[in-house]
Design a protein around this motif. Structure first.
Motif, short mmCIF file in Angstrom:
data_model
loop_
_atom_site.label_atom_id
_atom_site.label_comp_id
_atom_site.label_asym_id
_atom_site.label_seq_id
_atom_site.Cartn_x
_atom_site.Cartn_y
_atom_site.Cartn_z
N THR A 42 9.36 5.28 2.95
CA THR A 42 8.16 5.82 3.61
C THR A 42 8.41 7.11 4.38
OG1 THR A 42 8.52 4.56 5.66
CG2 THR A 42 7.26 3.49 3.89
N TRP A 43 9.70 7.51 4.54
CA TRP A 43 10.01 8.72 5.29
C TRP A 43 9.16 9.89 4.80
CZ3 TRP A 43 12.05 13.42 3.54
CH2 TRP A 43 12.41 14.33 4.56
N PRO A 44 8.64 10.71 5.74
CA PRO A 44 8.90 10.75 7.19
C PRO A 44 7.96 9.88 8.03
CG PRO A 44 7.59 12.64 6.57
CD PRO A 44 7.87 11.88 5.29
N ASP A 45 7.20 9.00 7.36
CA ASP A 45 6.26 8.16 8.10
C ASP A 45 6.92 6.86 8.55
OD1 ASP A 45 4.26 10.02 7.51
OD2 ASP A 45 3.78 9.03 5.62
N ARG A 46 6.39 6.31 9.63
CA ARG A 46 6.77 4.97 10.06
C ARG A 46 5.57 4.04 9.84
NH1 ARG A 46 11.73 4.56 12.29
NH2 ARG A 46 12.66 6.51 13.03
N VAL A 47 5.82 2.94 9.15
CA VAL A 47 4.74 2.07 8.68
C VAL A 47 4.91 0.67 9.26
CG1 VAL A 47 3.67 1.08 6.62
CG2 VAL A 47 4.58 3.41 6.55
N PRO A 48 3.87 0.08 9.79
CA PRO A 48 3.96 -1.29 10.31
C PRO A 48 4.39 -2.27 9.22
CG PRO A 48 1.92 -0.25 11.03
CD PRO A 48 2.53 0.66 9.99
N ASN A 49 5.09 -3.33 9.64
CA ASN A 49 5.53 -4.35 8.69
C ASN A 49 5.64 -5.69 9.41
OD1 ASN A 49 8.04 -4.36 10.11
ND2 ASN A 49 8.76 -2.66 8.85
N THR A 50 6.17 -6.69 8.72
CA THR A 50 6.30 -8.01 9.33
C THR A 50 7.72 -8.29 9.82
OG1 THR A 50 6.81 -9.03 7.17
CG2 THR A 50 4.49 -8.91 7.83
N LEU A 51 8.59 -7.27 9.82
CA LEU A 51 9.97 -7.46 10.28
C LEU A 51 10.01 -7.69 11.79
CD1 LEU A 51 11.66 -4.61 8.19
CD2 LEU A 51 11.81 -7.07 7.77
N PRO A 52 10.94 -8.50 12.26
CA PRO A 52 10.98 -8.82 13.70
C PRO A 52 11.50 -7.66 14.53
CG PRO A 52 12.86 -9.81 12.58
CD PRO A 52 11.99 -9.22 11.50
N PRO A 53 10.79 -7.29 15.60
CA PRO A 53 11.31 -6.26 16.51
C PRO A 53 12.40 -6.84 17.40
CG PRO A 53 9.24 -7.11 17.34
CD PRO A 53 9.47 -7.79 16.01
N GLU A 105 0.82 -1.22 0.00
CA GLU A 105 0.00 0.00 0.00
C GLU A 105 0.85 1.26 0.00
OE1 GLU A 105 1.21 -0.80 4.14
OE2 GLU A 105 0.49 -2.03 2.47
N ARG A 106 2.18 1.12 0.25
CA ARG A 106 3.06 2.29 0.32
C ARG A 106 4.18 2.29 -0.72
NH1 ARG A 106 2.77 5.62 4.77
NH2 ARG A 106 4.05 6.89 3.39
N MET A 107 4.41 1.16 -1.39
CA MET A 107 5.53 1.08 -2.33
C MET A 107 5.12 0.31 -3.58
SD MET A 107 9.33 -0.51 -1.63
CE MET A 107 10.60 -0.57 -2.91
N GLN A 108 5.29 0.96 -4.72
CA GLN A 108 5.02 0.34 -6.02
C GLN A 108 6.28 0.40 -6.87
OE1 GLN A 108 2.12 2.36 -8.42
NE2 GLN A 108 2.25 0.87 -10.10
N ILE A 109 6.73 -0.73 -7.37
CA ILE A 109 7.92 -0.77 -8.22
C ILE A 109 7.49 -0.56 -9.67
CG2 ILE A 109 9.87 -2.16 -9.00
CD1 ILE A 109 9.80 -3.55 -6.27
N VAL A 110 7.96 0.53 -10.27
CA VAL A 110 7.57 0.85 -11.64
C VAL A 110 8.68 0.56 -12.65
CG1 VAL A 110 5.87 2.57 -10.93
CG2 VAL A 110 8.23 3.29 -11.38
N GLY A 111 9.90 0.31 -12.14
CA GLY A 111 11.00 -0.02 -13.05
C GLY A 111 12.08 -0.77 -12.29
N ILE A 112 12.71 -1.75 -12.96
CA ILE A 112 13.84 -2.45 -12.37
C ILE A 112 14.93 -2.60 -13.41
CG2 ILE A 112 12.51 -3.70 -10.61
CD1 ILE A 112 12.52 -6.14 -12.41
N ALA A 113 16.18 -2.59 -12.94
CA ALA A 113 17.33 -2.68 -13.84
C ALA A 113 18.40 -3.57 -13.23
CB ALA A 113 17.90 -1.29 -14.13
N ALA A 114 19.15 -4.23 -14.08
CA ALA A 114 20.26 -5.08 -13.63
C ALA A 114 21.37 -5.00 -14.67
CB ALA A 114 19.80 -6.51 -13.44
N ASN A 115 22.54 -5.46 -14.28
CA ASN A 115 23.69 -5.41 -15.18
C ASN A 115 23.65 -6.53 -16.21
OD1 ASN A 115 26.25 -4.57 -16.16
ND2 ASN A 115 27.21 -6.22 -15.01
N SER A 116 23.63 -7.80 -15.75
CA SER A 116 23.74 -8.89 -16.73
C SER A 116 22.93 -10.13 -16.39
CB SER A 116 25.22 -9.30 -16.88
OG SER A 116 25.74 -9.75 -15.65
N ASN A 117 22.34 -10.21 -15.20
CA ASN A 117 21.60 -11.40 -14.81
C ASN A 117 20.19 -11.36 -15.38
OD1 ASN A 117 20.45 -13.62 -13.54
ND2 ASN A 117 21.55 -13.28 -11.62
#
Length: 400
Positions: A287-298, A28-40
Motif C-alpha cells: 500500500t506504500w506510500p499509504d497507510r491503510v486500516p486493518n485487523t492486525l493488533p496494535p 479493496e487495496r490488494m488483488q492477487i492475479v498470480g501465484i507460484a510455488a515450487n512443488s507443493n
C-alpha cells in the motif's frame, strides 16, 4: 485508490501465507492475479481455489497433473523455471512479491523489473547475490524495490519519514544519505543467544529449529540461529538503501518489537515498532506510500514489560564478521558466502556436520574463492555453482 495487482512467487511458504492474509484483510487495496510455488501442488491449488488468480505456476513439472486435478476452476497454468519467469511478467500485474527461498527468485525478479513491475522482496538472496545488478536495473526501468523483511521494511519506513523522500529515490553519496549516520538492524539472537560457545557442538537440528519469536521455514530458522540471516540482511540493507557497509550495524533485541532503527546525522533516531507479524511489512510494501486500516493488533504498551538491547557475540557467532567482509569486498563474494551457507545448513539439518561446522564451511569456501569484482549475472551464477561444489566437498571431508 485502485487495488494493487500482485503476483506472489513462493505462495505456499510462510511469507506466502501472510500475503494471502493481507489480501483477505484489505481486499479493496490488494488483488492477487498470480501465484507460484515450487512443488507443493495441493497447497498451491487450495490457495488458488480461495483467491482465484487468473494465473498459477508450479515449478515442479512432474506435479502439474496433481495441480490440475486439485483446482476447481481453470486458471492459466505455467510450469517450470520458464513458467516462473513468465508469471512474473503478467501484463496486468503491478507488483511481484518474491518470497522464494534461495537463488530461484533471481531471474524472475529481474524479468519482472524489465517489464516494469515493482518488486516486493522477501528473498534476501536476490540482493545479496546480485544487489548491484538488481538496483541498477530497477533505476533504469523506473521501478521500486520495496522490502518485505520486517527489518528492512522498518528501515524503509524510518528513512521515508526521516529524510522526507522515498529512500528508493536516493543513493549512496546523495544529499539525503548524508543525513543518515547509521542503520541498525535488530536481531532476536535466536535460540542460542545465551548458550555458551563450548556447548555449540552438541546443538541438534531440533534445538536450532525452535526459534523464540518467528515461525519460519527451516533454512531461514537455522540462519537465525547462526546469525547468518542477519549477515545477509546487512548486505541487503547496503544495496537497498545505498549506504556503505560500515554504516550498517546489528544489535540483539530479544523481544523483536523494535524491528530496526535509523540514526540521523543530528543524533536523532527513528525506530519502527509492532508485534512480530509479517503481515505488517507485507501490507506496507503493497500500500506504500499509504497507510491503510486493518485487523492486525496494535501494540499494547501496558503489556510490554521491557525492551532490551545487547551487543552481538561476534567471536561466538562469526556469521556477522563473514558477512561484513563479503559485503565490503562485494563482487562475487556475497554470492559465494550465500551459496556455501545454503549447502552447510542443509548438511547440518541432515546431521552431516556440527552446528559450528556451518561457519567453518562458509569461511573456508570464501577463502578459496577467486573474486570477480563487477560480475554480470552469468558470473554470479557461476560463482554460486562453484561455491556449492566447494561446500559439498568440505561437507564430505567433515563427515570423514
Amino acid at each position: 485508490m485502485k487495488r494493487k495487482r500482485v503476483v506472489i512467487l513462493g505462495a505456499t511458504g510462510s511469507i506466502g501465507d501472510s500475503a494471502l492474509k493481507v489480501a483477505r484483510d484489505i481486499p479493496e487495496r490488494m488483488q492477487i492475479v498470480g501465484i507460484a510455488a515450487n512443488s507443493n501442488a495441493q497447497k498451491l491449488a487450495a490457495a488458488a481455489n480461495e483467491v482465484r488468480p487468473e494465473s498459477v505456476c508450479l515449478v515442479d513439472e512432474t506435479k502439474i497433473d496433481v495441480l490440475r486435478k486439485a483446482l476447481d476452476y481453470e486458471p492459466r497454468i505455467f510450469a517450470g523455471e520458464v513458467g516462473l519467469r513468465e508469471i512474473a511478467c503478467l501484463t496486468n500485474a503491478d507488483m511481484v512479491l518474491v518470497a522464494i527461498v534461495g537463488t530461484g527468485g533471481l531471474r524472475p525478479a529481474l524479468a519482472a523489473i524489465e517489464t516494469g513491475k515493482d518488486l516486493a522482496v522477501a528473498s534476501k538472496e536476490i540482493l545479496v547475490m546480485a544487489g548491484e545488478i538488481v538496483m541498477r536495473e530497477a533505476r533504469d526501468h523506473g521501478v521500486h524495490v520495496l522490502p518485505v523483511d520486517s527489518e528492512h521494511n522498518a528501515i524503509f519506513q524510518c528513512l521515508y519519514r526521516g529524510i522526507g523522500v522515498s529512500p528508493m529515490d536516493s543513493r549512496a553519496g546523495s544529499p539525503c544519505h548524508e543525513e543518515v549516520r547509521r542503520i541498525v538492524l535488530t536481531a532476536s539472537g535466536g535460540p542460542f543467544r545465551e548458550t555458551p560457545r563450548k556447548d555449540f557442538d552438541s546443538i541438534t537440528p531440533e534445538q536450532a529449529l525452535k526459534h523464540p519469536t518467528w515461525n519460519m521455514g527451516p533454512k531461514i530458522t537455522i540462519d537465525s540461529a547462526t546469525l547468518f540471516n542477519k549477515g545477509l540482511e546487512m548486505i541487503e540493507a547496503h544495496w537497498l538503501f545505498g549506504v556503505e557497509m560500515q554504516r550498517v550495524e546489528v544489535v540483539i533485541h530479544p523481544q523483536s518489537i523494535v524491528h530496526s532503527l535509523v540514526e540521523f546525522a543530528d543524533g536523532s533516531t527513528l525506530a519502527q515498532l509492532s508485534y512480530s507479524n509479517m503481515c505488517f511489512p507485507i501490507q506496507y510494501a503493497v500500500t506504500w506510500p499509504d497507510r491503510v486500516p486493518n485487523t492486525l493488533p496494535p501494540l499494547d504498551f501496558s503489556k510490554l514489560s521491557k525492551l532490551e538491547f545487547f551487543t552481538p557475540r561476534y567471536a561466538d557467532f562469526p556469521a556477522l564478521t563473514l558477512a561484513r567482509r563479503a559485503g565490503e569486498t562485494a563482487g562475487t563474494l556475497p554470492a559465494v558466502m550465500n551459496a556455501a551457507n545454503e549447502v552447510a545448513v542443509a548438511a547440518f539439518l541432515d546431521r552431516q556436520v556440527r552446528f559450528s561446522g556451518i561457519w567453518e564451511i562458509v569461511e573456508e569456501v570464501m577463502n578459496q574463492h577467486t573474486l570477480v569484482a563487477h560480475p554480470d549475472l552469468d558470473a554470479i551464477l557461476q560463482a554460486d555453482q562453484w561455491a556449492r561444489a566447494e561446500a559439498r566437498e568440505r561437507v564430505e571431508a567433515l563427515k570423514r
